[in-house]
Write an enzyme that holds these catalytic residues in place. Structure first.
Site, PDB file in Angstrom:
ATOM      1  N   TYR A 126     -20.102  -2.199  14.726  1.00 36.94           N
ATOM      2  CA  TYR A 126     -19.647  -3.614  14.582  1.00 36.94           C
ATOM      3  C   TYR A 126     -18.410  -3.553  13.427  1.00 36.94           C
ATOM      4  CZ  TYR A 126     -20.003  -8.614  14.690  1.00 36.94           C
ATOM      5  OH  TYR A 126     -19.953 -10.004  14.981  1.00 36.94           O
ATOM      6  N   GLY A 159      -1.013   7.940   1.440  1.00 39.97           N
ATOM      7  CA  GLY A 159      -1.108   7.941   2.922  1.00 39.97           C
ATOM      8  C   GLY A 159       0.199   7.545   3.297  1.00 39.97           C
ATOM      9  N   LEU A 160       0.333   6.868   4.614  1.00 37.91           N
ATOM     10  CA  LEU A 160       1.518   6.543   5.559  1.00 37.91           C
ATOM     11  C   LEU A 160       2.289   5.726   4.495  1.00 37.91           C
ATOM     12  CD1 LEU A 160       2.851   6.360   8.233  1.00 37.91           C
ATOM     13  CD2 LEU A 160       1.732   3.913   8.551  1.00 37.91           C
ATOM     14  N   GLY A 179       0.805  -1.299  -0.031  1.00 35.74           N
ATOM     15  CA  GLY A 179       0.111  -0.007   0.046  1.00 35.74           C
ATOM     16  C   GLY A 179       0.852   1.068   0.052  1.00 35.74           C
TER      17      GLY A 179
HETATM   18  N1  LIG Z   1      -4.876   6.894   9.312  1.00 37.12           N
HETATM   19  C1  LIG Z   1      -5.095   6.638  10.545  1.00 37.12           C
HETATM   20  O1  LIG Z   1      -5.155   7.579  11.413  1.00 37.12           O
HETATM   21  C2  LIG Z   1      -4.215   5.310  11.280  1.00 37.12           C
HETATM   22  C3  LIG Z   1      -4.055   5.331  12.624  1.00 37.12           C
HETATM   23  C4  LIG Z   1      -3.597   4.164  12.845  1.00 37.12           C
HETATM   24  C5  LIG Z   1      -2.957   3.124  12.082  1.00 37.12           C
HETATM   25  N2  LIG Z   1      -3.372   3.297  10.664  1.00 37.12           N
HETATM   26  C6  LIG Z   1      -2.511   2.298   9.695  1.00 37.12           C
HETATM   27  O2  LIG Z   1      -1.804   2.920   8.831  1.00 37.12           O
HETATM   28  C7  LIG Z   1      -1.855   1.826   7.711  1.00 37.12           C
HETATM   29  C8  LIG Z   1      -1.919   2.929   6.423  1.00 37.12           C
HETATM   30  O3  LIG Z   1      -3.208   3.604   6.447  1.00 37.12           O
HETATM   31  P1  LIG Z   1      -3.328   5.229   5.771  1.00 37.12           P
HETATM   32  O4  LIG Z   1      -3.918   5.827   7.014  1.00 37.12           O
HETATM   33  O5  LIG Z   1      -2.279   5.502   5.090  1.00 37.12           O
HETATM   34  O6  LIG Z   1      -4.756   4.616   4.805  1.00 37.12           O
HETATM   35  P2  LIG Z   1      -4.792   4.833   3.418  1.00 37.12           P
HETATM   36  O7  LIG Z   1      -4.558   6.359   2.844  1.00 37.12           O
HETATM   37  O8  LIG Z   1      -6.261   4.475   3.073  1.00 37.12           O
HETATM   38  O9  LIG Z   1      -3.800   3.840   2.558  1.00 37.12           O
HETATM   39  C9  LIG Z   1      -3.836   2.537   2.816  1.00 37.12           C
HETATM   40  C10 LIG Z   1      -3.147   1.608   1.515  1.00 37.12           C
HETATM   41  O10 LIG Z   1      -3.571   0.500   1.643  1.00 37.12           O
HETATM   42  C11 LIG Z   1      -3.772  -0.164   0.454  1.00 37.12           C
HETATM   43  N3  LIG Z   1      -4.687  -1.310   0.330  1.00 37.12           N
HETATM   44  C12 LIG Z   1      -6.053  -1.492   0.704  1.00 37.12           C
HETATM   45  N4  LIG Z   1      -6.608  -2.669   0.445  1.00 37.12           N
HETATM   46  C13 LIG Z   1      -5.431  -3.252  -0.195  1.00 37.12           C
HETATM   47  C14 LIG Z   1      -5.157  -4.550  -0.687  1.00 37.12           C
HETATM   48  N5  LIG Z   1      -6.510  -5.547  -0.729  1.00 37.12           N
HETATM   49  N6  LIG Z   1      -4.224  -4.989  -1.245  1.00 37.12           N
HETATM   50  C15 LIG Z   1      -2.979  -3.987  -1.274  1.00 37.12           C
HETATM   51  N7  LIG Z   1      -3.220  -2.790  -0.685  1.00 37.12           N
HETATM   52  C16 LIG Z   1      -4.414  -2.439  -0.294  1.00 37.12           C
HETATM   53  C17 LIG Z   1      -4.447   1.134  -0.502  1.00 37.12           C
HETATM   54  O11 LIG Z   1      -4.576   0.910  -1.652  1.00 37.12           O
HETATM   55  P3  LIG Z   1      -5.566   1.762  -2.723  1.00 37.12           P
HETATM   56  O12 LIG Z   1      -4.997   3.198  -2.685  1.00 37.12           O
HETATM   57  O13 LIG Z   1      -5.493   1.248  -3.977  1.00 37.12           O
HETATM   58  O14 LIG Z   1      -6.846   1.754  -1.789  1.00 37.12           O
HETATM   59  C18 LIG Z   1      -3.583   2.301   0.296  1.00 37.12           C
HETATM   60  O15 LIG Z   1      -2.490   2.243  -0.593  1.00 37.12           O
HETATM   61  C19 LIG Z   1      -2.979   1.087   7.920  1.00 37.12           C
HETATM   62  O16 LIG Z   1      -2.325  -0.303   8.275  1.00 37.12           O
HETATM   63  C20 LIG Z   1      -3.803   1.702   8.763  1.00 37.12           C
HETATM   64  O17 LIG Z   1      -4.539   0.537   9.593  1.00 37.12           O
HETATM   65  C21 LIG Z   1      -3.798   4.334  10.082  1.00 37.12           C
END
Ligand SMILES: NC(=O)c1ccc[n+]([C@@H]2O[C@H](COP(=O)([O-])OP(=O)(O)OC[C@H]3O[C@@H](n4cnc5c(N)ncnc54)[C@H](OP(=O)(O)O)[C@@H]3O)[C@@H](O)[C@H]2O)c1
Length: 328
Positions: free
Chosen positions: A193, A20-21, A16
């Protein structure tokens, strides 16, 4: 000269990494003084979005050949196996430097609607936990020492953090894979949920990290990372419209205020991406393993996350669910 010796440096895979991150982490690695020769693979489910990220990283200073995209859909066991095989073949052929790091970053938070992966798993548990579990196990034979695996978890796995997200409701692993949570969720409405499925999947990330650290060979580490609350990423994309609006347009401009009134653990993706990159690359973490980090700080995860029996149960059930024949 061996095939791999044609390359200096090392390969890091970021799941991913297109947004984002994950994107911020890629950018920080490419800028890091420790990583001049690193080769970053963005493992993405959508190649166009992945290529756009590669182009953006290039325009921000990544050199040619330093970053590329490869297809990986964590909701598909066949895609995960194909990714691991292709990467191993290319490394073996000398087309890429050896694999030394894996960042399990991709994640979904599908809110209220239950969806199912191509292999029949509930999507939150299937992508956030089982997909990464299979990927790591498939890549272990390719991962070289010194090696690092970093799993992106979340503070929402810990009820003591009072994040506002409902606490995990652990259950039998086969039930979790079907999207059925434990008794704590019995009176939840659909949205709550769904949020609980997310926090439960993040608890699974912590169990997985600790179980992995206990099983890895010497020289390869595994740690869990909480990036804190990062408003404005795509994670809320399936939340109800008002929540999405606030998350995208208001909260990212209120980070200093949120830090004061809500929690100091609120960050921009760039800040958390830089902290994640340090965990992956900084020599000071070279031998740290089986730990949980909030940004750069090693902290304790939730009390229930230290239940080793449950972690072993999750490991064994995940092996069976992902149909891995080699018992590790
Ligand atoms: N945002 C927060 O506040 C927060 C807080 C704590 C932890 N986190 C964790 O940080 C991590 C990154 O999250 P983010 O906030 O950066 O969210 P994000 O911007 O939605 O990024 C998520 C990434 O995961 C990819 N992804 C989703 N489903 C996938 C799949 N089936 N196969 C391969 N890639 C997939 C997405 O691809 P697409 O672009 O194609 O959808 C995107 O690149 C996650 O593990 C999340 O749980 C986030």
């Amino acid at each position: 000269m061996t095939k791999q010796a044609q390359h200096l440096g090392e390969t890091v895979v970021i799941t991913g990494g297109n947004t984002g991150l994950g994107f911020a982490c890629a950018q920080a690695i490419l800028r890091s003084p420790y990583c001049a020769q690193w080769h970053v693979v963005l493992a993405c489910r959508d190649l166009e979005r992945g290529q756009n990220a590669v182009d953006a990283l290039g325009s921000r200073g990544a050199g040619a050949g330093q970053v590329e995209v490869m297809p990986l859909d964590l909701a598909s066991m066949s895609s995960i196996r194909a990714f691991a095989k292709d990467l191993a073949t290319e490394i073996d052929a000398g087309a890429r430097p050896a694999l030394h790091a894996l960042v399990c970053n991709a994640g979904v938070n599908p809110a209220s609607t239950k969806t199912i992966t191509e292999d029949g798993f509930e999507t939150t548990f299937g992508v956030n936990h089982l997909g990464h579990f299979l990927l790591v196990n498939e890549l272990l034979p390719t991962l070289q020492t010194p090696g690092r695996v970093v799993v992106v978890a979340s503070g929402v796995h810990d009820p003591a953090q009072k994040s506002g997200v409902p606490a995990p409701a652990w259950n039998d692993v086969a039930a979790l894979a079907k999207g059925e949570l434990g008794p704590l969720a019995s009176s939840d409405r659909a949205l709550r949920y769904g949020q609980r499925r997310y926090s439960t999947s993040k608890l699974a990330n912590v169990y997985f990290t600790y179980a992995l650290a206990r099983r890895l060979p010497s020289g390869i580490t595994a740690n869990a990372f909480d990036p804190g609350f990062m408003p404005g990423t795509g994670l809320m994309r399936e939340a109800p419209a008002p929540m999405r609006f606030v998350g995208k347009h208001i909260l990212p401009h209120a980070i200093p205020l949120l830090r004061r009134v809500f929690s100091p653990n609120v960050h921009t993706p760039a800040e958390s991406g830089a902290a994640l990159a340090r965990l992956v690359t900084d020599p000071q973490f070279a031998t740290t393993t089986g730990k949980y980090f909030e940004e750069d700080r090693e902290v304790r995860s939730s009390e229930e996350s230290y239940d080793e029996d449950r972690a072993a149960e999750l490991w064994n059930a995940s092996l069976a669910l992902t149909k891995q024949t080699t018992r590790r």
